[in-house]
Design an enzyme around this catalytic site. Sequence first.
Site, short mmCIF file in Angstrom:
data_model
loop_
_atom_site.label_atom_id
_atom_site.label_comp_id
_atom_site.label_asym_id
_atom_site.label_seq_id
_atom_site.Cartn_x
_atom_site.Cartn_y
_atom_site.Cartn_z
N ASP A 100 -3.59 2.34 -5.68
CA ASP A 100 -2.35 2.38 -4.88
C ASP A 100 -2.17 1.19 -3.94
OD1 ASP A 100 -4.27 2.94 -3.04
OD2 ASP A 100 -3.26 4.67 -2.18
N GLU A 101 -2.90 0.10 -4.14
CA GLU A 101 -2.68 -1.05 -3.25
C GLU A 101 -3.02 -2.36 -3.95
OE1 GLU A 101 -5.44 -1.47 0.04
OE2 GLU A 101 -6.76 -0.01 -0.89
N ASP A 130 0.85 -1.19 0.00
CA ASP A 130 0.00 0.00 0.00
C ASP A 130 0.88 1.25 0.00
OD1 ASP A 130 -2.01 1.82 0.38
OD2 ASP A 130 -2.92 0.79 2.07
#
Length: 398
Positions: free
Chosen positions: A101-102, A11
């Site tokens: 983003d993860e 993350d």
Amino acid sequence: MRGEATVLHADLDAFYASVEQRDAPALRGRPVIVGGGVVLAASYEAKARGVRTAMGGRQARDLCPEAVVVPPRMDAYSQASKDVFAIFRDTTPIVEGLSIDEAFLEVGGLRRIAGTPEQIAMRLRERVRTEVGLAISVGIARTKFLAKVASAVSKPNGLLLVEPEREQEFLLPLPVERLWGVGAVTAEKLHRLGIRTVGQLAELEEATAEKLLGKATGAHLHALARLRDPRPVDTTRRRGSIGSQRALGNRPRSAEELDVILTQIVDRLARRLRDGDRTCRTIVLRLRYGDFAKATRSRTLPFPTDRTSVLLTIARGLLAAAHPEITERGITLIGVSLSQLGRADSFQPELPIDWEDGARLDTVLDALRDRFGATSVARAAQLGRDPGWSTPLLPEHE
DNA sequence: TCTGGGGTCCTAGGACCC
DNA sequence: TCTGGGGTCCTAGGACCC
């Protein structure tokens, strides 16, 4: 025997703000807020002053007057995301993206060629730092849920391994808000019963949790609190819907203005649909009225489509139907989302009527049934729902 | 505190079919 | 002919996540 901790949750930290600081050295070490009207992302320097994601811009500036406020650069974030995901896929083929983003990474089969999950995670963090210039936190655990909690606890710029024999010790003392799926409403329901920690939730009977939170949510959260999470890292997940929306502020809007905005939104979405080789069947119009109450209006086609003219005709029809409400209450947001996505090679009938002339949907559907038969149209609808369907459906003429 | 933009999943009632 | 039950789909709304 419980299994090993082989799931990574990676993350990126304060993603949008970190990209801004990476690209503009003058911003490094300073509080940075991305987004003016509402905070899209805040750097850790701004978070330290109490600035939070989704906070109103006014409040954020009051909390942190010296913050640098920058407009979002979605293209830069999208490119950074691609660069990071390339490193994920270079690390293991089993990657499940969760958002820009993860992602989850399964690294269980890599021990002999790449080392322990912890060694793999350390190398991954180092590569993202040197090759993309961003900090990323990684949680490692036996299940996806625990890995996600671990990465959150490790932030910023952390690495945390939850060993299988220490899972209870790790999870049970945490506040219930840490559970993935517990937001403000659910937390409040639990607090009213005096339940503040994951351990207290785990002590409830499952039936009690279901009664309190609803069947699915109750059973799910109860299972998580008892360390049960059988979901594997799934590489086959595909997006189920795409959408676009625009906030409008509070001033009155004419019907012509709304039509221009709607057209821009639908045009952008239809392009994205075709660029992704996808089709859709359901068109949802999203509205937020002057009092910020939300509403949705939707229509499902019996056949998949990626045609701008079709989507726009449906969307306009939905907007026209909502017009009296809009006139009465005002409008502060308009959006469209497309769902029941299918593959581009799904059967798309030639529309027998010129949609640009504003033909009514019902008329078009009747014409389709006349031409292909009701059974074919219904069957096309069925097959269009299945994204795994690999053969284009040919209409059976009657 | 005057509230973005992109998504996921669940619930519930009514229609419809077998 | 009437009735019932189960399954699936559609629509609208809501909670939640980043």
